[in-house]
Design a protein around this motif. Sequence first.
Motif, PDB file in Angstrom:
ATOM      1  N   GLY A   1      -6.007  -4.098  27.500  1.00 55.15           N
ATOM      2  CA  GLY A   1      -5.373  -4.738  28.915  1.00 55.15           C
ATOM      3  C   GLY A   1      -5.406  -6.290  29.768  1.00 55.15           C
ATOM      4  O   GLY A   1      -5.389  -6.689  28.800  1.00 55.15           O
ATOM      5  N   GLN A   2      -5.044  -5.980  31.059  1.00 52.27           N
ATOM      6  CA  GLN A   2      -5.419  -7.577  31.455  1.00 52.27           C
ATOM      7  C   GLN A   2      -5.706  -7.665  32.444  1.00 52.27           C
ATOM      8  O   GLN A   2      -6.276  -7.069  33.262  1.00 52.27           O
ATOM      9  N   VAL A   3      -6.588  -9.054  32.005  1.00 49.70           N
ATOM     10  CA  VAL A   3      -6.937  -9.626  33.717  1.00 49.70           C
ATOM     11  C   VAL A   3      -6.531  -9.867  34.767  1.00 49.70           C
ATOM     12  O   VAL A   3      -5.455 -10.337  34.695  1.00 49.70           O
ATOM     13  N   ASN A   4      -6.559 -10.033  36.250  1.00 56.41           N
ATOM     14  CA  ASN A   4      -6.326 -10.297  37.424  1.00 56.41           C
ATOM     15  C   ASN A   4      -4.748  -9.618  37.490  1.00 56.41           C
ATOM     16  O   ASN A   4      -3.965 -10.595  38.007  1.00 56.41           O
ATOM     17  N   ALA A   5      -3.861  -8.538  36.993  1.00 59.95           N
ATOM     18  CA  ALA A   5      -3.605  -8.511  36.973  1.00 59.95           C
ATOM     19  C   ALA A   5      -2.649  -7.307  38.378  1.00 59.95           C
ATOM     20  O   ALA A   5      -1.624  -7.867  39.241  1.00 59.95           O
ATOM     21  N   TRP A   6      -3.840  -6.878  39.045  1.00 60.33           N
ATOM     22  CA  TRP A   6      -3.491  -6.187  39.980  1.00 60.33           C
ATOM     23  C   TRP A   6      -3.400  -7.261  41.508  1.00 60.33           C
ATOM     24  O   TRP A   6      -3.678  -7.480  42.217  1.00 60.33           O
ATOM     25  N   ASP A   7      -5.311  -7.812  40.931  1.00 57.32           N
ATOM     26  CA  ASP A   7      -5.863  -8.801  41.748  1.00 57.32           C
ATOM     27  C   ASP A   7      -6.798  -9.834  40.683  1.00 57.32           C
ATOM     28  O   ASP A   7      -7.221  -9.440  39.750  1.00 57.32           O
ATOM     29  N   VAL A   8      -7.320 -10.915  41.630  1.00 56.66           N
ATOM     30  CA  VAL A   8      -8.043 -11.886  41.171  1.00 56.66           C
ATOM     31  C   VAL A   8      -9.520 -10.935  40.779  1.00 56.66           C
ATOM     32  O   VAL A   8     -10.072 -10.853  41.652  1.00 56.66           O
ATOM     33  N   GLY A   9      -9.836 -11.248  39.251  1.00 63.84           N
ATOM     34  CA  GLY A   9     -11.627 -10.584  39.122  1.00 63.84           C
ATOM     35  C   GLY A   9     -11.604  -9.112  39.103  1.00 63.84           C
ATOM     36  O   GLY A   9     -12.390  -8.316  39.692  1.00 63.84           O
ATOM     37  N   THR A  10     -10.460  -8.218  38.906  1.00 61.46           N
ATOM     38  CA  THR A  10     -10.041  -7.262  38.231  1.00 61.46           C
ATOM     39  C   THR A  10      -9.315  -6.821  36.936  1.00 61.46           C
ATOM     40  O   THR A  10      -9.190  -8.027  35.976  1.00 61.46           O
ATOM     41  N   ILE A  11      -9.154  -6.316  36.388  1.00 64.63           N
ATOM     42  CA  ILE A  11      -9.368  -5.523  34.431  1.00 64.63           C
ATOM     43  C   ILE A  11      -8.489  -4.547  34.682  1.00 64.63           C
ATOM     44  O   ILE A  11      -8.736  -3.692  34.956  1.00 64.63           O
ATOM     45  N   THR A  12      -7.155  -3.866  34.470  1.00 64.62           N
ATOM     46  CA  THR A  12      -5.925  -3.014  34.490  1.00 64.62           C
ATOM     47  C   THR A  12      -6.033  -2.391  33.516  1.00 64.62           C
ATOM     48  O   THR A  12      -5.737  -3.416  32.191  1.00 64.62           O
ATOM     49  N   CYS A  13      -5.774  -1.259  32.732  1.00 58.41           N
ATOM     50  CA  CYS A  13      -6.016  -0.690  31.528  1.00 58.41           C
ATOM     51  C   CYS A  13      -4.342  -0.839  31.316  1.00 58.41           C
ATOM     52  O   CYS A  13      -3.572  -0.865  32.245  1.00 58.41           O
ATOM     53  N   ARG A  14      -3.830  -0.661  29.779  1.00 59.81           N
ATOM     54  CA  ARG A  14      -2.447  -0.908  29.808  1.00 59.81           C
ATOM     55  C   ARG A  14      -1.937   0.463  29.336  1.00 59.81           C
ATOM     56  O   ARG A  14      -1.042   0.057  29.685  1.00 59.81           O
ATOM     57  N   TYR A  15      -2.055   1.249  29.711  1.00 57.75           N
ATOM     58  CA  TYR A  15      -1.915   2.748  29.027  1.00 57.75           C
ATOM     59  C   TYR A  15      -1.205   3.010  30.628  1.00 57.75           C
ATOM     60  O   TYR A  15      -0.202   3.545  30.760  1.00 57.75           O
ATOM     61  N   HIS A  16      -1.958   3.359  31.373  1.00 59.56           N
ATOM     62  CA  HIS A  16      -1.727   4.225  32.820  1.00 59.56           C
ATOM     63  C   HIS A  16      -1.767   2.745  34.356  1.00 59.56           C
ATOM     64  O   HIS A  16      -1.522   3.267  34.523  1.00 59.56           O
ATOM     65  N   GLY A  17      -2.925   1.898  34.074  1.00 61.84           N
ATOM     66  CA  GLY A  17      -2.235   0.945  35.116  1.00 61.84           C
ATOM     67  C   GLY A  17      -4.229   1.657  35.878  1.00 61.84           C
ATOM     68  O   GLY A  17      -3.888   0.760  36.813  1.00 61.84           O
ATOM     69  N   MET A  18      -5.235   1.769  35.310  1.00 63.07           N
ATOM     70  CA  MET A  18      -5.928   1.747  36.292  1.00 63.07           C
ATOM     71  C   MET A  18      -6.562   0.624  36.102  1.00 63.07           C
ATOM     72  O   MET A  18      -6.698  -0.030  35.360  1.00 63.07           O
ATOM     73  N   THR A  19      -7.024   0.281  37.667  1.00 62.06           N
ATOM     74  CA  THR A  19      -7.860  -0.706  37.391  1.00 62.06           C
ATOM     75  C   THR A  19      -8.777  -0.844  38.432  1.00 62.06           C
ATOM     76  O   THR A  19      -9.215  -0.312  39.445  1.00 62.06           O
ATOM     77  N   PHE A  20     -10.408  -1.522  37.914  1.00 63.88           N
ATOM     78  CA  PHE A  20     -11.102  -1.548  37.953  1.00 63.88           C
ATOM     79  C   PHE A  20     -11.903  -3.521  38.640  1.00 63.88           C
ATOM     80  O   PHE A  20     -11.035  -4.280  37.904  1.00 63.88           O
ATOM     81  N   ASP A  21     -12.395  -3.154  39.210  1.00 68.75           N
ATOM     82  CA  ASP A  21     -13.381  -4.118  39.699  1.00 68.75           C
ATOM     83  C   ASP A  21     -14.637  -4.479  39.254  1.00 68.75           C
ATOM     84  O   ASP A  21     -14.726  -4.072  38.055  1.00 68.75           O
ATOM     85  N   LYS A  22     -15.416  -5.872  39.678  1.00 63.81           N
ATOM     86  CA  LYS A  22     -16.396  -6.217  38.797  1.00 63.81           C
ATOM     87  C   LYS A  22     -17.647  -4.944  38.278  1.00 63.81           C
ATOM     88  O   LYS A  22     -18.100  -4.945  38.076  1.00 63.81           O
ATOM     89  N   HIS A  23     -17.893  -4.094  39.481  1.00 67.74           N
ATOM     90  CA  HIS A  23     -18.696  -2.849  40.025  1.00 67.74           C
ATOM     91  C   HIS A  23     -17.496  -1.582  38.768  1.00 67.74           C
ATOM     92  O   HIS A  23     -18.891  -0.305  38.854  1.00 67.74           O
ATOM     93  N   GLY A  24     -16.883  -1.588  38.530  1.00 69.31           N
ATOM     94  CA  GLY A  24     -16.440  -0.707  37.415  1.00 69.31           C
ATOM     95  C   GLY A  24     -15.638   0.482  37.998  1.00 69.31           C
ATOM     96  O   GLY A  24     -15.001   1.095  38.177  1.00 69.31           O
TER      97      GLY A  24
END
Length: 391
Positions: free
Chosen positions: A93-116
């Motif tokens: 996936g990609q980091v900072n796509a939704w917001d800085v400090g998050t990672i977004t799954c490329r498959y369906h866009g589920m996005t997580f912060d540093k705490h998961g």
Amino acid sequence: MADWYFKEFGSAEKPASVGEVPWDYVEEYQEEIPFFGLREYWYPALFSHELKHNEHKAVEMLGDNIVLFRDKDDSPCALENRCPHRGPLLSLGQVNAWDVGTITCRYHGMTFDKHGECVAFLSDGPDSPACGKVKAKSYPAEEVGGIIWIYMGIKEPKPFLDSMPHAREVLSDGVLVRNRMQVPYSYLNQLDNTVDMTHVGCLHRTCYLFGDQKMGGGVAFEELPGNGVYARLRKTGGHGGTKAIDDIRWFMPNLVHHGEEFMDGGVHGIYFWFVPDNAGSFTAWLIGSINDKKVGKTKAKFMATTLKRALQSDSLPGMACFVGGDAPMQMAQGRIARWDKDYLARTDRAVIKVRNMMKAAHKAEQELRKEAGLPPLAHPVSMKTQADDRV
């Protein structure tokens, strides 16, 4: 011997069986022996410069797949490298796509912060009930001394500098020593070597760092504060010159510490740290600093270069103490050294001690997981998919 280390498996000189994980042995002894390492410790994961802004980095440690990225404040974050929605690698996936400090799954866009925590689900819309409900596994992470450290256990960890013996010395200001290499066999093969005083005068007699070492002298050991062992020769001295050692300090979860006495008193501190990637491979880390105020910047830089070359250099004769000495012997023991087939001698007193300490710690961690209502770290069926069988 370095030539042997790099040869392909499959000849009579280097049988294919030497490179195979003995899964029957692992399954039989997994409750007794920590094949994947101890969990309640910090471990080095990356050099700081390897984790850049707007990028992520995947690593494997202790059989876990982990993805690292940076938060808004530049601090490192570590999550399980798996999206809990449908299971693909978050590192795709990609980091900072939704917001800085998050990672977004490329498959369906589920996005997580540093705490998961799931903070967005792009394909499900802004009102997705997954937000605040779904969570990816997270790991505590710190950045100290130009290294990113990850805590692998379930207890609340102390800060890294407060949890590891001599950490402040090793990470002191000075000329830094940093090196790393991946090794294609178990860290347990290296474990025995860490307190084995008698192999130095035999195996390393042509190594620059230990070339004046005498052979023999008897072995003794004492326990050290901080889950450590002090191994020493009973009869000290009598070496051919200054390039020799009479003692060594080992600490859990499997590292060697050298202090100011090492290399004519020129170091603040050095760790040789052996981190399991999985059951069948590990990463050897060399971390430390040279006291340039004591020895001068020129000599300090020379000492740092010498230590870095001790792992794997072929640029100078006798400098590859590891690849040209320890590694071929340990690789020749098999992908995982068989403790059930050893004939141990009186020279192995300290070896037996550290093995028993690792076993006791592994048992305690399993009990801790049980008390917390967590499943065992692995079981005989799933283990075979967790370790990397590449040779």
